[in-house]
Structures are given as C-alpha cells and as structure tokens.
Design a protein around this motif. Structure first.
Motif, PDB file in Angstrom:
ATOM      1  N   HIS A 132     -32.219 -36.561   5.853  1.00 54.00           N
ATOM      2  CA  HIS A 132     -31.577 -35.254   6.028  1.00 54.00           C
ATOM      3  C   HIS A 132     -32.532 -34.105   5.681  1.00 54.00           C
ATOM      4  N   GLU A 133     -33.439 -34.334   4.746  1.00 58.23           N
ATOM      5  CA  GLU A 133     -34.442 -33.312   4.434  1.00 58.23           C
ATOM      6  C   GLU A 133     -35.357 -33.069   5.639  1.00 58.23           C
ATOM      7  N   GLN A 134     -35.699 -34.138   6.346  1.00 59.02           N
ATOM      8  CA  GLN A 134     -36.523 -33.983   7.552  1.00 59.02           C
ATOM      9  C   GLN A 134     -35.758 -33.215   8.623  1.00 59.02           C
ATOM     10  N   HIS A 135     -34.470 -33.547   8.782  1.00 61.31           N
ATOM     11  CA  HIS A 135     -33.654 -32.818   9.757  1.00 61.31           C
ATOM     12  C   HIS A 135     -33.578 -31.340   9.371  1.00 61.31           C
ATOM     13  N   LEU A 136     -33.395 -31.091   8.082  1.00 58.91           N
ATOM     14  CA  LEU A 136     -33.304 -29.718   7.591  1.00 58.91           C
ATOM     15  C   LEU A 136     -34.586 -28.946   7.901  1.00 58.91           C
ATOM     16  N   ASN A 137     -35.723 -29.555   7.615  1.00 60.84           N
ATOM     17  CA  ASN A 137     -37.002 -28.885   7.884  1.00 60.84           C
ATOM     18  C   ASN A 137     -37.179 -28.600   9.370  1.00 60.84           C
ATOM     19  N   THR A 138     -36.798 -29.545  10.208  1.00 59.07           N
ATOM     20  CA  THR A 138     -36.891 -29.349  11.661  1.00 59.07           C
ATOM     21  C   THR A 138     -36.010 -28.188  12.109  1.00 59.07           C
ATOM     22  N   LEU A 139     -34.793 -28.144  11.589  1.00 62.51           N
ATOM     23  CA  LEU A 139     -33.870 -27.074  11.971  1.00 62.51           C
ATOM     24  C   LEU A 139     -34.348 -25.710  11.477  1.00 62.51           C
ATOM     25  N   VAL A 140     -34.849 -25.663  10.248  1.00 57.36           N
ATOM     26  CA  VAL A 140     -35.345 -24.393   9.700  1.00 57.36           C
ATOM     27  C   VAL A 140     -36.532 -23.892  10.525  1.00 57.36           C
ATOM     28  N   ASN A 141     -37.442 -24.812  10.869  1.00 60.19           N
ATOM     29  CA  ASN A 141     -38.590 -24.421  11.694  1.00 60.19           C
ATOM     30  C   ASN A 141     -38.145 -23.916  13.057  1.00 60.19           C
ATOM     31  N   ALA A 142     -37.185 -24.590  13.666  1.00 61.43           N
ATOM     32  CA  ALA A 142     -36.682 -24.157  14.973  1.00 61.43           C
ATOM     33  C   ALA A 142     -36.029 -22.786  14.873  1.00 61.43           C
ATOM     34  N   LEU A 143     -35.261 -22.593  13.825  1.00 59.57           N
ATOM     35  CA  LEU A 143     -34.598 -21.306  13.651  1.00 59.57           C
ATOM     36  C   LEU A 143     -35.616 -20.192  13.459  1.00 59.57           C
ATOM     37  N   GLN A 144     -36.629 -20.440  12.654  1.00 64.03           N
ATOM     38  CA  GLN A 144     -37.649 -19.425  12.399  1.00 64.03           C
ATOM     39  C   GLN A 144     -38.440 -19.095  13.664  1.00 64.03           C
ATOM     40  N   GLN A 145     -38.732 -20.114  14.462  1.00 69.70           N
ATOM     41  CA  GLN A 145     -39.507 -19.892  15.688  1.00 69.70           C
ATOM     42  C   GLN A 145     -38.725 -19.110  16.727  1.00 69.70           C
ATOM     43  N   HIS A 146     -37.430 -19.358  16.798  1.00 65.39           N
ATOM     44  CA  HIS A 146     -36.634 -18.743  17.853  1.00 65.39           C
ATOM     45  C   HIS A 146     -35.930 -17.464  17.422  1.00 65.39           C
ATOM     46  N   GLN A 147     -35.831 -17.236  16.127  1.00 67.11           N
ATOM     47  CA  GLN A 147     -35.083 -16.081  15.644  1.00 67.11           C
ATOM     48  C   GLN A 147     -35.696 -14.771  16.126  1.00 67.11           C
ATOM     49  N   SER A 148     -37.018 -14.710  16.147  1.00 70.89           N
ATOM     50  CA  SER A 148     -37.658 -13.465  16.574  1.00 70.89           C
ATOM     51  C   SER A 148     -37.543 -13.255  18.081  1.00 70.89           C
ATOM     52  N   LEU A 149     -37.268 -14.330  18.830  1.00 76.02           N
ATOM     53  CA  LEU A 149     -37.144 -14.229  20.283  1.00 76.02           C
ATOM     54  C   LEU A 149     -35.727 -13.933  20.737  1.00 76.02           C
ATOM     55  N   ALA A 150     -34.756 -14.144  19.835  1.00 76.08           N
ATOM     56  CA  ALA A 150     -33.347 -14.008  20.213  1.00 76.08           C
ATOM     57  C   ALA A 150     -33.012 -12.564  20.530  1.00 76.08           C
ATOM     58  N   PRO A 151     -32.197 -12.384  21.532  1.00 74.08           N
ATOM     59  CA  PRO A 151     -31.759 -11.015  21.827  1.00 74.08           C
ATOM     60  C   PRO A 151     -30.880 -10.494  20.699  1.00 74.08           C
ATOM     61  N   THR A 152     -30.976  -9.224  20.449  1.00 69.58           N
ATOM     62  CA  THR A 152     -30.140  -8.650  19.400  1.00 69.58           C
ATOM     63  C   THR A 152     -28.728  -8.509  19.927  1.00 69.58           C
ATOM     64  N   GLN A 153     -27.798  -8.647  19.019  1.00 73.64           N
ATOM     65  CA  GLN A 153     -26.393  -8.614  19.390  1.00 73.64           C
ATOM     66  C   GLN A 153     -25.780  -7.315  18.884  1.00 73.64           C
ATOM     67  N   ALA A 154     -25.319  -6.478  19.801  1.00 73.89           N
ATOM     68  CA  ALA A 154     -24.681  -5.225  19.404  1.00 73.89           C
ATOM     69  C   ALA A 154     -23.255  -5.486  18.965  1.00 73.89           C
ATOM     70  N   GLN A 155     -22.890  -4.977  17.782  1.00 69.71           N
ATOM     71  CA  GLN A 155     -21.522  -5.171  17.288  1.00 69.71           C
ATOM     72  C   GLN A 155     -20.965  -3.881  16.797  1.00 69.71           C
TER      73      GLN A 155
END
Length: 77
Positions: free
Chosen positions: A54-77
């Motif tokens: 689960h630690e490996q899964h966590l690291n993979t997910l955190v890395n994916a989130l960090q890589q894609h977070q800056s590319l994600a479109p901003t959401q107007a609310q």
C-alpha cells in the motif's frame, strides 16, 4: 518513439486520485495496527507485506497527482 506529452486530467479524475490516496493511507494504518497486535507471525508477515504494498501504491498515486495537478484546468466555483 514515445510521446512524453501528458494530457491534463479533469478535476474529477484528480479527486478520484486524492480519494484513493486517502484510502491507501487508511489501509496502511489498519494493516500496521493489526500487525502490531497479532501474535501469529505468519499473519504479521502478511500484514507487513500489505503495508509495503500500500505504501508503493500511495507513492505512485502521490507522484501521479503531483505530475498532473499543474496541468489540470482550474475549476471556477
């Protein structure tokens, strides 16, 4: 030749990743807590294996989130 251009994930997809991170953290805590109180070495070994997995899964997910977070479109609310 590989294409190294990442496609932005939607905010909903990023939320799924964030939820999965929370779930992995919970599973790590539960497996570690149970491993610490069990007296059966085989069960303890299996639970410790699950913690590492689960630690490996966590690291993979955190890395994916960090890589894609800056590319994600901003959401107007």
């Amino acid at each position: 030749m590989q294409n190294h251009t990442m496609q932005a994930l939607s905010p909903k997809e990023l939320n799924y990743i964030a939820d999965s991170i929370t779930n992995e953290e919970l599973l790590i805590k539960q497996c570690a807590a149970t491993a610490s109180i069990t007296h059966n070495p085989q069960i303890q070994q299996a639970l410790n294996h699950y913690v590492r997995s689960h630690e490996q899964h966590l690291n993979t997910l955190v890395n994916a989130l960090q890589q894609h977070q800056s590319l994600a479109p901003t959401q107007a609310q």
